[in-house]
Design an enzyme around this catalytic site. Structure first.
Site, short mmCIF file in Angstrom:
data_model
loop_
_atom_site.label_atom_id
_atom_site.label_comp_id
_atom_site.label_asym_id
_atom_site.label_seq_id
_atom_site.Cartn_x
_atom_site.Cartn_y
_atom_site.Cartn_z
N HIS A 11 91.66 76.00 59.73
CA HIS A 11 91.81 77.51 59.58
C HIS A 11 90.47 78.23 60.00
O HIS A 11 89.62 77.79 60.18
CB HIS A 11 91.96 77.88 57.99
CG HIS A 11 90.66 77.64 57.26
ND1 HIS A 11 89.73 78.10 57.13
CD2 HIS A 11 90.64 76.51 56.56
CE1 HIS A 11 88.91 77.62 56.53
NE2 HIS A 11 89.31 76.36 55.91
N GLU A 15 85.94 83.92 54.18
CA GLU A 15 84.87 84.49 53.49
C GLU A 15 83.87 83.92 53.03
O GLU A 15 82.74 84.04 53.08
CB GLU A 15 85.35 85.97 52.38
CG GLU A 15 86.39 86.62 53.26
CD GLU A 15 87.16 87.64 52.15
OE1 GLU A 15 86.91 87.53 51.06
OE2 GLU A 15 87.52 88.68 52.75
N ARG A 67 93.90 80.75 53.14
CA ARG A 67 93.16 80.83 54.40
C ARG A 67 94.31 80.16 55.65
O ARG A 67 94.15 80.39 56.80
CB ARG A 67 91.89 80.13 54.38
CG ARG A 67 91.83 78.81 53.74
CD ARG A 67 90.21 79.00 53.28
NE ARG A 67 89.92 77.65 52.81
CZ ARG A 67 89.62 77.28 51.61
NH1 ARG A 67 90.49 78.18 50.73
NH2 ARG A 67 89.40 76.26 51.09
N GLU A 120 92.37 71.83 51.12
CA GLU A 120 91.11 71.21 50.96
C GLU A 120 90.94 70.27 50.21
O GLU A 120 91.67 70.38 49.13
CB GLU A 120 90.06 72.41 51.18
CG GLU A 120 88.74 72.01 51.16
CD GLU A 120 88.31 71.13 52.43
OE1 GLU A 120 88.70 70.04 52.54
OE2 GLU A 120 87.42 71.87 53.33
N HIS A 236 92.28 71.87 56.42
CA HIS A 236 91.06 72.49 56.19
C HIS A 236 90.16 71.22 56.77
O HIS A 236 90.68 70.29 57.12
CB HIS A 236 90.97 72.50 54.91
CG HIS A 236 91.86 73.29 53.94
ND1 HIS A 236 91.19 74.61 53.46
CD2 HIS A 236 93.01 73.36 53.75
CE1 HIS A 236 92.32 75.34 53.18
NE2 HIS A 236 93.45 74.47 53.20
N SER A 238 88.57 68.96 55.27
CA SER A 238 89.03 67.50 54.95
C SER A 238 90.29 67.16 55.15
O SER A 238 90.57 65.84 55.27
CB SER A 238 88.77 67.43 53.30
OG SER A 238 87.45 67.97 53.02
#
Ligand code: DG2
Length: 305
Positions: A11, A15, A67, A120, A236, A238
């Site tokens: 992604h 933030e 995200r 993630e 993500h 991971s």
């Protein structure tokens, strides 16, 4: 060869990435830069498909975290495809060839399947903490072992004090606060019918373990059904590392050297005539991928990576 093309993507900047804070299962949103990265990724994929006379991806996947969803939705706008979101509660119930179509009948739409298995890794008690502070507390070796080793695992999170994002009525983020987690509600359905115990911390090995059944039984099976066998997976750091480890056959030891930059598409090609054997992988913007992967690795060591 008869090629299956997978577009893998971490992604865009979240933030908490921006704040240099461990995120894991905290539901952080994209920054403006993150959205821009998503638009740019879509342009790169469009260009690649055009040059290689391929159709745009025929199906998409995200985690259950906002995200990845914001990333794929932004990309769909660029592709001019309407996303058909579908949460996968039990992957065994997906009927290959019907639920998701063996070929996209309506060329203006794209099915997007969302699963917690692409989340993630759960970052345990490190979630919500600043990377430089964790580095200071644990020391360089332990910090890198837990972040990158296949077996590295942070201490468990205190489930009564998970970091939750606060929102105003318009759904915009107003910051983050520690309080009782709401993820039991969000993930309840996935777990109620199965023997799944939600993690309070995970190693990369554990992410591979939960992700692999979805990869084999859904992503690869469905891709085989499509004419051009292409799909887009937005995950993500991971979950993308886990996918590469499985698809490319990276060893337990070598995976610790792999870092994934935000928002740069990675093309993975598999040979459909040869048991989906790995052919090659490459970033669509290799130069900035290299620079940004290096920055990811050094997070925590430098003030503003
Ligand atoms: C990052 C990865 O994951 O952090 O959880 O903070 O891809 O969801 O932004 P993502 C996080 P590192 O393992 O790279 O430190």
């Amino acid at each position: 060869p008869n090629v299956m093309t997978l577009f893998l993507l971490r992604h865009g900047q979240s933030e908490l990435n921006h704040e240099n804070i461990f995120c894991g299962w905290i539901d952080a949103k994209l920054t403006e830069k993150g959205k821009e990265q998503a638009r740019h990724s879509a342009q790169l994929i469009k260009q690649y498909c055009k040059t290689n006379h391929l159709q745009l991806p025929q199906i998409g996947y995200t985690s259950r975290l906002i995200r990845t969803q914001q990333t794929i939705e932004t990309m769909c706008e660029e592709f001019k495809l309407e996303p058909q979101l579908q949460v996968v509660y039990n992957f065994k119930k997906i009927k290959v060839g019907s639920d998701c179509g063996s070929n996209r009948k309506d060329a203006t739409k794209i099915p997007i399947l969302q699963t917690w298995r692409l989340n993630e890794r759960h970052y345990g008690s490190w979630q919500g903490q600043r990377k430089p502070n964790v580095l200071k507390e644990y020391g360089k070796d332990k910090y890198m072992f837990i972040r990158r080793d296949y077996e590295g695992k942070p201490p468990p999170v205190d489930l009564t004090r998970e970091m939750i994002q606060q929102e105003n009525e318009k759904g915009s983020s107003t910051g983050y606060e520690f309080k009782e987690p709401n993820r039991q509600i969000k993930y309840e359905l996935e777990c109620s019918n199965h023997d799944i115990v939600l993690p309070d911390s995970e190693s990369l090995r554990e992410v591979v373990y939960r992700l692999n059944p979805f990869l084999q039984n859904v992503i690869l099976k469905l891709a085989k059904q499509y004419d051009e066998s292409s799909c887009l997976i937005v995950g993500h750091g991971s979950s993308v590392r886990s996918l590469l480890k499985i698809l490319e056959g990276i060893s337990d030891d070598d995976i610790k050297n792999v870092d994934i930059p935000n928002g740069i598409p990675l093309v993975v090609e598999l040979d459909k005539n040869n048991g989906l054997k790995f052919i090659r992988k490459f970033y669509l913007d290799p130069e900035s991928a290299k620079i940004n992967a290096e920055k990811v690795r050094n997070e925590g060591f430098v003030k503003n990576p």
